[in-house]
Design a protein around this motif. Structure first.
Motif, PDB file in Angstrom:
ATOM      1  N   ASN A 103       0.901  -1.185   0.017  1.00  0.00           N
ATOM      2  CA  ASN A 103       0.002   0.032  -0.053  1.00  0.00           C
ATOM      3  C   ASN A 103       0.639   1.204   0.033  1.00  0.00           C
ATOM      4  O   ASN A 103       0.350   2.187  -0.592  1.00  0.00           O
ATOM      5  CB  ASN A 103      -0.883  -0.009   1.210  1.00  0.00           C
ATOM      6  CG  ASN A 103      -0.172  -0.548   2.537  1.00  0.00           C
ATOM      7  OD1 ASN A 103       0.814  -0.668   2.613  1.00  0.00           O
ATOM      8  ND2 ASN A 103      -1.303  -0.139   3.528  1.00  0.00           N
ATOM      9  N   ARG A 133      -1.544  -3.030   7.099  1.00  0.00           N
ATOM     10  CA  ARG A 133      -1.610  -1.667   7.254  1.00  0.00           C
ATOM     11  C   ARG A 133      -0.480  -1.492   8.441  1.00  0.00           C
ATOM     12  O   ARG A 133       0.201  -2.345   8.913  1.00  0.00           O
ATOM     13  CB  ARG A 133      -2.830  -1.374   7.914  1.00  0.00           C
ATOM     14  CG  ARG A 133      -3.141  -1.919   9.362  1.00  0.00           C
ATOM     15  CD  ARG A 133      -4.361  -1.143  10.137  1.00  0.00           C
ATOM     16  NE  ARG A 133      -5.589  -1.265   9.630  1.00  0.00           N
ATOM     17  CZ  ARG A 133      -6.654  -1.013  10.222  1.00  0.00           C
ATOM     18  NH1 ARG A 133      -6.829  -0.701  11.360  1.00  0.00           N
ATOM     19  NH2 ARG A 133      -7.827  -0.820   9.427  1.00  0.00           N
ATOM     20  N   PRO A 137      -6.192   3.871   9.372  1.00  0.00           N
ATOM     21  CA  PRO A 137      -6.598   4.730   8.233  1.00  0.00           C
ATOM     22  C   PRO A 137      -7.425   5.948   8.864  1.00  0.00           C
ATOM     23  O   PRO A 137      -7.555   7.064   8.015  1.00  0.00           O
ATOM     24  CB  PRO A 137      -7.158   3.759   7.353  1.00  0.00           C
ATOM     25  CG  PRO A 137      -7.023   2.317   7.625  1.00  0.00           C
ATOM     26  CD  PRO A 137      -6.702   2.532   9.180  1.00  0.00           C
ATOM     27  N   ASP A 148      -5.596   0.108   3.553  1.00  0.00           N
ATOM     28  CA  ASP A 148      -5.145  -1.102   3.702  1.00  0.00           C
ATOM     29  C   ASP A 148      -5.059  -2.019   2.624  1.00  0.00           C
ATOM     30  O   ASP A 148      -5.639  -1.642   1.690  1.00  0.00           O
ATOM     31  CB  ASP A 148      -6.247  -1.924   4.728  1.00  0.00           C
ATOM     32  CG  ASP A 148      -6.391  -1.583   6.145  1.00  0.00           C
ATOM     33  OD1 ASP A 148      -5.628  -0.962   6.576  1.00  0.00           O
ATOM     34  OD2 ASP A 148      -7.384  -1.874   6.754  1.00  0.00           O
ATOM     35  N   PRO A 174      -7.861  -5.972  10.590  1.00  0.00           N
ATOM     36  CA  PRO A 174      -8.276  -5.225   9.401  1.00  0.00           C
ATOM     37  C   PRO A 174      -8.926  -6.636   8.657  1.00  0.00           C
ATOM     38  O   PRO A 174      -9.839  -6.231   7.455  1.00  0.00           O
ATOM     39  CB  PRO A 174      -6.935  -5.027   9.033  1.00  0.00           C
ATOM     40  CG  PRO A 174      -6.132  -4.641  10.077  1.00  0.00           C
ATOM     41  CD  PRO A 174      -6.643  -5.322  11.135  1.00  0.00           C
TER      42      PRO A 174
END
Ligand code: ZN
Lengths: 256, 301
Positions: A103, A133, A137, A148, A174
């Motif tokens: 990410n 992650r 977020p 994520d 997550p």
């Protein structure tokens, strides 16, 4: 004796952390009974010179008490000549594995480059630690909003890589339910407890999750190391369960 | 380094057991097994923020199941609010039903749990009536407000005024999300604005504003707002910043059980680089001081 599979060196980009100096990090790890920590570098998130990041990571781990810090170098398959980073991690630094941040590095897991990277890591026998992650977020810096990792393509990729050992970091929470089950069924995938939440979280997870796929991970020093430590106390775990989570499962990943 | 992990599980449980004895409680202590690297728990711990989501057929059973884990973590007392299922914008009938669930759980807790009354300020008179039923005439000792309405709205004023008369603190959910807030979800800055209108009231900023770095700053200059640390990830440095900017007497431990673990939220305090005296205030000293007048008025020890 604890093996912590989720530790980070250097500086978190958005905040100084109380234990982001190597000496304090080592002191706290040892005080909490961690005897081996698989360490990536926060620099691997945003730096483009990953060769420099990994050289520093290897050197910092070498300077720590013998065997305490095991470096996991960052590899970004969208960078030119990423195979050389992978080669150095393996051949020059003798790292047990690599750390991926899809990410932060801007690729999806259905990108053919990611499949190539997995194939190379499998061929070299490197453990792949992939961080789903790094921070909530909801509270990210407005200029650095990083969703994520979408792990959707992973099960199909793992089905073709029976020798690949994958550790998903910061993934429990997550990821939930079917997403976890399909990953467990697809290959050699392990999870760690840093983002596992809920009262008695480890105990209730183990009602429906294979013990041999669960590892001790803290996400220290971004998270407090005590969070993962205290989770072992909160759930009513057997001595065998504690041993498996805190060291045996991690040891068997490295032994393969 | 102010905190020391080199305490065994036995020491943790001994500390917890001593706290229980000091509080005059019996507790079912789990099997003592030595586990590595556990943090000390010599402080008396009250958990200022929790909910009844847990296995069990009744509110009392749910709370009893949660208290088993609180026991393992050396938590002496918990504060609970809102029943189940949750409702973000409850009607008066709905918040009365949920408060009945909390009353039932608290009644069967043998002193281990205290209740805060859940209200919806958009139904102002019904909320005032419920505040009287549950706090003035009932055993509850505080107010919980969630996401029905932004907390700087005028409809909160009569509720906060009445709560202050009753010496009941008002715990308001606060969270600022870069991903977008719920329509009625309050920020720490909005709570500071409300608190400034009510200097005699004690306002508790649940979650310290969620995004706690700006959240702590938002309440810093408003002395009657305290920061409650629950609900977010166990990010290192939160408690250090709160103590630095607010003073240890304005920081309160809560977990937001059972969605969060006791472990991850206690770690914020046990692992923080702050003096032990500060940890004692955060883990229970501050909430006990805040609740002392209303507990005394109700004869709750
Ligand atoms: Zn809550």
């Amino acid at each position: 004796m604890i093996t912590d599979v989720n530790v980070n060196l250097s500086r978190w980009p958005f905040r100084r952390l109380p234990c982001d100096e190597p000496a304090r990090l080592v002191e706290r790890l040892e005080a909490c009974g961690v005897t081996q920590a698989w360490a990536g570098s926060f620099d691997g998130l945003l730096h483009k010179d990953l060769g420099g990041v990994n050289a520093r990571l290897a050197e910092d781990c070498r300077k720590a008490p013998a065997g305490l810090l095991r470096p996991f170098g960052a590899v970004n398959p969208t960078l030119p000549d990423w195979r050389e980073d992978l080669r150095r991690c393996h051949e020059d630094y003798h790292m047990p594995g690599i750390r991926l941040h899809p990410n932060y590095h801007g690729y999806r897991l259905d990108d053919p480059l990611f499949a190539e990277l997995l194939a190379e890591a499998e061929r070299r026998g490197l453990v792949v630690a992939l961080a789903v992650r790094m921070e909530d977020p909801r509270m990210q810096h407005p200029l650095t909003r990083v969703p994520d990792v979408d792990t959707g393509p992973l099960p199909a990729l793992l089905a073709n890589r029976p020798g690949l050992r994958l550790v998903l970091l910061n993934a429990l929470g997550p990821l939930r339910g079917a997403a976890i089950t399909s990953l467990i069924g697809a290959g050699q995938v392990c999870f760690e407890i840093s983002t596992l939440e809920g009262v008695g979280g480890i105990g209730s997870l183990l009602d429906r999750f294979p013990l041999d796929r669960l590892l001790f991970g803290s996400h220290f020093p971004y998270f407090l190391l005590e969070s993962a430590i205290l989770k072992l106390q909160e759930s009513d775990l057997s001595a065998e369960q504690v041993k498996a989570i805190t060291r045996e499962n991690a040891a068997s990943i490295l032994a393969k | 380094m102010s905190s020391d992990c080199r305490i065994t599980r036995r020491a943790v449980l001994v500390g917890a057991a001593q706290a229980a004895v000091a509080a005059g409680m019996s507790r079912a202590e789990g099997p003592v097994r030595r586990q590595p690297g556990l943090t000390r728990a010599q402080h008396v711990v009250w958990d200022a923020h929790g909910h009844l989501s847990a296995p069990g057929d009744t509110p009392a059973e749910k709370l009893a199941n949660l208290l088993k884990f609180a026991d393992r973590m050396g938590i002496e007392r918990v504060i609970v609010f809102m029943g189940y299922p949750w409702s973000q914008d409850p009607s008066p009938d709905e918040f009365r039903r949920q408060n009945d669930q909390v009353l039932e759980a608290v009644e069967h807790s043998r002193g281990r749990a205290l209740g805060f009354v859940y209200l919806n300020p958009q139904h102002t008179q019904a909320s005032l009536d419920e505040l009287d039923r549950c706090v003035a005439k009932g055993p509850m000792v505080g107010v919980k407000l969630w996401v029905a309405v932004h907390c700087h709205e005028a409809c909160l004023d009569p509720i906060v005024r009445r709560a202050a008369e009753l010496k009941a603190p008002v715990l308001q959910h606060t969270w600022s999300k870069i991903t977008g807030n719920l329509p009625g979800e309050s920020t720490a800055a909005e709570l500071a604005a409300l608190a400034a209108r009510h200097p005699a009231a004690t306002l508790i900023a649940a979650h310290s504003g969620g995004d706690w770095e700006p959240g702590i700053r938002a309440i810093r200059s408003t002395a009657n707002v305290v920061a409650e640390i629950c609900g977010g990830d166990p990010a290192a440095g939160m408690v250090e910043m709160a103590v630095r900017e607010l003073g240890a007497e304005r920081v309160i431990y809560g977990s937001d059980f059972s969605g969060r673990s006791f472990a991850s939220q206690l770690a914020k305090v046990y692992g923080a680089d702050v003096p032990e005296e500060a940890k004692a205030l955060i883990l229970s000293g501050n909430i006990r001081r805040i609740l002392a007048p209303i507990l005394a008025a109700k004869g709750i020890a």
